[in-house]
Design a protein around this motif. Structure first.
Motif, PDB file in Angstrom:
ATOM      1  N   GLN A   1       2.049   5.483  -8.036  1.00  9.59           N
ATOM      2  CA  GLN A   1       0.874   5.026  -8.783  1.00  9.59           C
ATOM      3  C   GLN A   1       1.287   4.342 -10.074  1.00  9.59           C
ATOM      4  O   GLN A   1       0.709   3.315 -10.463  1.00  9.59           O
ATOM      5  CB  GLN A   1      -0.028   6.229  -9.081  1.00  9.59           C
ATOM      6  N   GLU A   2       2.314   4.901 -10.718  1.00 13.76           N
ATOM      7  CA  GLU A   2       2.794   4.278 -11.959  1.00 13.76           C
ATOM      8  C   GLU A   2       3.418   2.916 -11.667  1.00 13.76           C
ATOM      9  O   GLU A   2       3.230   1.949 -12.430  1.00 13.76           O
ATOM     10  CB  GLU A   2       3.800   5.203 -12.645  1.00 13.76           C
ATOM     11  N   ALA A   3       4.159   2.810 -10.556  1.00 15.35           N
ATOM     12  CA  ALA A   3       4.780   1.526 -10.193  1.00 15.35           C
ATOM     13  C   ALA A   3       3.716   0.471  -9.893  1.00 15.35           C
ATOM     14  O   ALA A   3       3.885  -0.713 -10.220  1.00 15.35           O
ATOM     15  CB  ALA A   3       5.703   1.720  -8.997  1.00 15.35           C
ATOM     16  N   LEU A   4       2.607   0.873  -9.257  1.00 14.69           N
ATOM     17  CA  LEU A   4       1.531  -0.075  -8.982  1.00 14.69           C
ATOM     18  C   LEU A   4       0.865  -0.555 -10.268  1.00 14.69           C
ATOM     19  O   LEU A   4       0.486  -1.713 -10.390  1.00 14.69           O
ATOM     20  CB  LEU A   4       0.487   0.584  -8.073  1.00 14.69           C
ATOM     21  N   ARG A   5       0.732   0.355 -11.242  1.00 18.02           N
ATOM     22  CA  ARG A   5       0.064  -0.016 -12.489  1.00 18.02           C
ATOM     23  C   ARG A   5       0.933  -0.923 -13.348  1.00 18.02           C
ATOM     24  O   ARG A   5       0.458  -1.917 -13.901  1.00 18.02           O
ATOM     25  CB  ARG A   5      -0.300   1.250 -13.288  1.00 18.02           C
TER      26      ARG A   5
ATOM     27  N   ARG B   1       1.838   9.793  -4.478  1.00 22.54           N
ATOM     28  CA  ARG B   1       2.901  10.193  -5.387  1.00 22.54           C
ATOM     29  C   ARG B   1       2.676   9.570  -6.765  1.00 22.54           C
ATOM     30  O   ARG B   1       2.371   8.377  -6.870  1.00 22.54           O
ATOM     31  CB  ARG B   1       4.251   9.749  -4.848  1.00 22.54           C
ATOM     32  N   PRO B   2       2.825  10.357  -7.846  1.00 20.34           N
ATOM     33  CA  PRO B   2       2.582   9.818  -9.199  1.00 20.34           C
ATOM     34  C   PRO B   2       3.471   8.630  -9.532  1.00 20.34           C
ATOM     35  O   PRO B   2       3.019   7.692 -10.194  1.00 20.34           O
ATOM     36  CB  PRO B   2       2.875  11.011 -10.105  1.00 20.34           C
TER      37      PRO B   2
ATOM     38  N   GLU C   1       0.822  -1.210   0.000  1.00 20.96           N
ATOM     39  CA  GLU C   1       0.000   0.000   0.000  1.00 20.96           C
ATOM     40  C   GLU C   1       0.857   1.261   0.000  1.00 20.96           C
ATOM     41  O   GLU C   1       0.397   2.340   0.318  1.00 20.96           O
ATOM     42  CB  GLU C   1      -0.933   0.003   1.202  1.00 20.96           C
ATOM     43  N   ALA C   2       2.132   1.108  -0.334  1.00 17.86           N
ATOM     44  CA  ALA C   2       3.075   2.221  -0.462  1.00 17.86           C
ATOM     45  C   ALA C   2       3.307   2.925   0.874  1.00 17.86           C
ATOM     46  O   ALA C   2       3.574   4.124   0.915  1.00 17.86           O
ATOM     47  CB  ALA C   2       2.607   3.221  -1.520  1.00 17.86           C
TER      48      ALA C   2
ATOM     49  N   ARG D   1       4.081  -2.363 -12.516  1.00 13.82           N
ATOM     50  CA  ARG D   1       4.910  -3.389 -11.852  1.00 13.82           C
ATOM     51  C   ARG D   1       6.316  -3.481 -12.476  1.00 13.82           C
ATOM     52  O   ARG D   1       6.817  -4.548 -12.817  1.00 13.82           O
ATOM     53  CB  ARG D   1       4.251  -4.765 -11.946  1.00 13.82           C
ATOM     54  N   ARG D   2       6.978  -2.318 -12.659  1.00 10.58           N
ATOM     55  CA  ARG D   2       8.343  -2.322 -13.199  1.00 10.58           C
ATOM     56  C   ARG D   2       9.144  -1.235 -12.480  1.00 10.58           C
ATOM     57  O   ARG D   2       8.577  -0.285 -11.928  1.00 10.58           O
ATOM     58  CB  ARG D   2       8.340  -2.058 -14.697  1.00 10.58           C
ATOM     59  N   PRO D   3      10.465  -1.375 -12.475  1.00 10.60           N
ATOM     60  CA  PRO D   3      11.295  -0.359 -11.807  1.00 10.60           C
ATOM     61  C   PRO D   3      11.118   1.001 -12.490  1.00 10.60           C
ATOM     62  O   PRO D   3      11.108   1.092 -13.725  1.00 10.60           O
ATOM     63  CB  PRO D   3      12.709  -0.889 -11.967  1.00 10.60           C
ATOM     64  N   ILE D   4      11.015   2.043 -11.715  1.00  8.96           N
ATOM     65  CA  ILE D   4      10.869   3.390 -12.276  1.00  8.96           C
ATOM     66  C   ILE D   4      11.673   4.349 -11.420  1.00  8.96           C
ATOM     67  O   ILE D   4      12.026   4.057 -10.267  1.00  8.96           O
ATOM     68  CB  ILE D   4       9.396   3.843 -12.311  1.00  8.96           C
ATOM     69  N   VAL D   5      11.944   5.508 -12.039  1.00  8.65           N
ATOM     70  CA  VAL D   5      12.560   6.606 -11.301  1.00  8.65           C
ATOM     71  C   VAL D   5      11.636   7.808 -11.470  1.00  8.65           C
ATOM     72  O   VAL D   5      11.117   8.064 -12.545  1.00  8.65           O
ATOM     73  CB  VAL D   5      13.987   6.907 -11.828  1.00  8.65           C
ATOM     74  N   SER D   6      11.429   8.484 -10.382  1.00 13.29           N
ATOM     75  CA  SER D   6      10.513   9.625 -10.433  1.00 13.29           C
ATOM     76  C   SER D   6      11.196  10.818 -11.088  1.00 13.29           C
ATOM     77  O   SER D   6      12.423  10.894 -11.180  1.00 13.29           O
ATOM     78  CB  SER D   6      10.081  10.008  -9.018  1.00 13.29           C
TER      79      SER D   6
END
Length: 591
Positions: free
Chosen positions: A126-130, A122-123, A101-102, A132-137
């Motif tokens: 939300q993108e990571a939940l959608r 945090r956007p 749940e972040a 399911r891949r590594p991201i950098v803000s």
């Protein structure tokens, strides 16, 4: 000619050198622009690789934490985070673990109130939940720290792709530069400018020379380079506030919303071009001087006979009586020129002889019938053949006067040869001005009426002139007849006289025509010259009147001239008799 060749050679060299310089500057400018484009791309790629390295390291840690298909306890998580020495160096801002749940459940660096805080708003969460891949803000402001930072997230998943949580890392942009030390050193040792701009938060992430201090962008217009980078134009030139021209290029890193700007002074393009230009121009000028010197010597040797021929032709033009044939010597071109000039001189002599013969023959042929006509008119006018009525008497008298005038003109044609050879004589006496003007107007009234022109006199100068009355009338008749011919229908020809000085009187004949054309100004008083006025009215004459007037005025120690002022104004200056009672006669011969 030599100067033309030398000047042409130098101009050609200057044009070639200037063109070459412009080409070199353009080439160096394009080369420098391409280099900045490549450098901006390289910087963007290096930063992107560093971001990917951190994401890959976080993904490896996430795989370790999901080995038991559940998240370890907070204590075990903090112990696992503490063992990640390499990852701590890559993400010195801190490592965290979040549940599904972040919500933050573990950290390796203690920050008050961070554990238990949920970051699902945090956007990037939300993108990571959608996905399911590594991201950098994109750069964000820390909720508890209040500083600009990058947040890295990698999902923690089971083998069955169930989401257990996230492992994250923080990069404090105020403390860590994404540029390598090599880049920073290179910047310090050159005049290059490198800027990283955060377009999301309008911040400078890095502003040259390895600066790590985060600061806001200046207002529009304060920094032209920043304004150019934000304009969307990927490369070009811009002038900074110090008046220095910069060549810049930009590159976008979409995942961060950053713009990488590379710029160098324009002098880095012109300096090497200028050095090459100096060397090239020096060699070119030396070659040009050698060629010009050789050309000058060759031209002087070849054209010296032409200079001598030109001087002889000029002497002939100034003194036609001293005309001499040119010697046919020199190069083929000079021989051809001498032959052509000699032929032209022969034609001129033949034409002059033809003119003299024509005038002499015509004048003699006309004199005999005019003498008979004048005799008959005298008989009619005197009443010998019977009385005439008033109208007939007036017409007979007018015809007689004009016949006598025509005889005088024929005599003038005969005298023209005397003017040419300098043997014409004038008899200068003291003559009253008014009778001369009255007679001139009276004899030209009929001609004026034929042309629809009115004659007026404004001469009230009670003086006596030192002149030949007959020759003075001849000058005035020439002026008046020309004024009548060139006046418009219904125009006025005015004769005025005024004292120009105690010794001279100026008599002016003015018309209301179009004036003497500028193209004819140098030929007005030349022999056999007539101006083309463009009028439909026929203007006839020999073209001798004004030339004879000029020479007669000189013989009487006077002068003639003209000026244009809403018509042509021809004038003659005549000496004034000092002794008004003198009747002595003075004879002048033309020279």
């Amino acid at each position: 000619m030599a100067l033309i060749i030398i000047g042409g050679s130098l101009l050609a060299v200057i044009a070639i050198v200037a063109t070459a310089y412009q080409g070199m500057v353009k080439d160096f400018e394009n080369l420098l622009t391409q280099r900045q484009i490549l450098e901006a791309e390289r910087t963007s790629d290096r930063v992107n690789q560093k971001l990917q390295l951190r994401l890959n390291a976080l993904s490896a840690l996430a795989g370790q934490l999901a080995s038991e298909n559940r998240l370890p306890s907070p204590a075990d998580l903090e112990e696992a985070l503490g063992r990640q020495t390499n990852l701590r160096d890559l993400l010195p801002g801190g490592l965290l673990v979040f549940d599904e749940e972040a919500r933050a459940v573990a950290e390796n660096i203690y920050v008050p109130d961070r554990i238990g805080t949920q970051y699902l708003d945090r956007p990037h969460f939300q993108e990571a939940l959608r996905h399911r891949r590594p991201i950098v803000s994109k750069p964000i402001i820390g909720r508890t720290t209040g500083i600009p930072l990058l947040s890295f997230l990698a999902p923690i998943e089971t083998d069955e792709q169930d989401l257990l949580g996230f492992v994250g890392g923080i990069l404090d942009l105020g403390e860590t530069s994404l540029l390598s030390e090599h880049d920073q050193t290179g910047l310090r040792n050159s005049e290059s400018i490198e800027i990283i701009i955060d377009t999301e938060n309008f911040l400078y992430v890095d502003y040259g020379q390895g600066s790590k201090r985060i600061r806001p962008l200046p207002p529009p217009g304060a920094d032209p380079l920043t304004d150019a980078a934000l304009s969307g134009i990927t490369f070009g030139q811009v002038e900074n506030r110090q008046g220095q021209t910069l060549i810049y290029a930009i590159n976008h890193l979409q995942r961060l919303g950053w713009i990488f700007v590379r710029a160098v002074p324009y002098d880095q393009a012109t300096t090497p071009a200028r050095q090459s230009f100096i060397r090239f121009s020096g060699i070119s000028l030396l070659i040009a001087l050698i060629l010009a010197l050789f050309s000058y010597v060759l031209v002087r040797y070849t054209m010296s006979p032409l200079d001598r021929m030109t001087m002889r032709i000029q002497r002939m033009a100034e003194k036609p009586e001293s005309a001499m044939r040119l010697r046919v010597t020199g190069t083929p071109e000079l021989k051809s020129l001498a032959i052509a000039f000699n032929r032209l001189l022969e034609e001129r002599d033949n034409l002059a002889k033809l003119k003299d013969h024509f005038m002499s023959s015509v004048s003699h042929e006309l004199r005999t019938p005019l003498t008979s006509m004048s005799g008959a008119l005298k008989l009619l006018s005197s009443g010998t053949l019977g009385p005439l009525n008033n109208k007939s008497q007036e017409m007979a008298n007018l015809a007689l006067r004009n016949g006598e005038r025509l005889q005088l003109l024929i005599s003038d044609l005969l005298d023209f040869n005397k003017l040419s050879d300098g043997s014409l004589k004038v008899r200068i006496k003291s003559e009253a001005l008014e009778p001369i003007l009255d007679a001139a107007i009276a004899d030209n009234v009929a001609m004026a009426a034929e042309h629809g022109v009115q004659l007026e006199s404004e001469a009230s100068v009670p003086v006596k002139l030192l002149c030949d009355k007959h020759r003075m009338r001849q000058i005035l008749d020439n002026f008046i007849s020309n004024a009548i011919k060139y006046s418009p229908q219904g125009g006025i020809v005015k004769i005025t006289a005024e004292r120009r000085s105690p010794e001279r009187v100026r008599i002016t004949v003015s018309d209301q025509g179009s004036g003497v054309p500028d193209s004819f100004a140098d030929s007005v008083f030349k022999r056999f010259a007539q101006a083309e006025t463009g009028t439909a009215r026929s203007v006839k004459g020999t073209g001798l009147g004004l030339a004879i007037s000029d020479e007669l005025a000189r013989l009487m120690r006077g002068a003639v001239g003209y000026y244009n002022d809403r018509g042509a104004h021809f004038w003659v200056d005549v000496p004034v008799s000092r002794d008004t009672g003198s009747t002595g006669e003075q004879i002048n011969e033309s020279t």
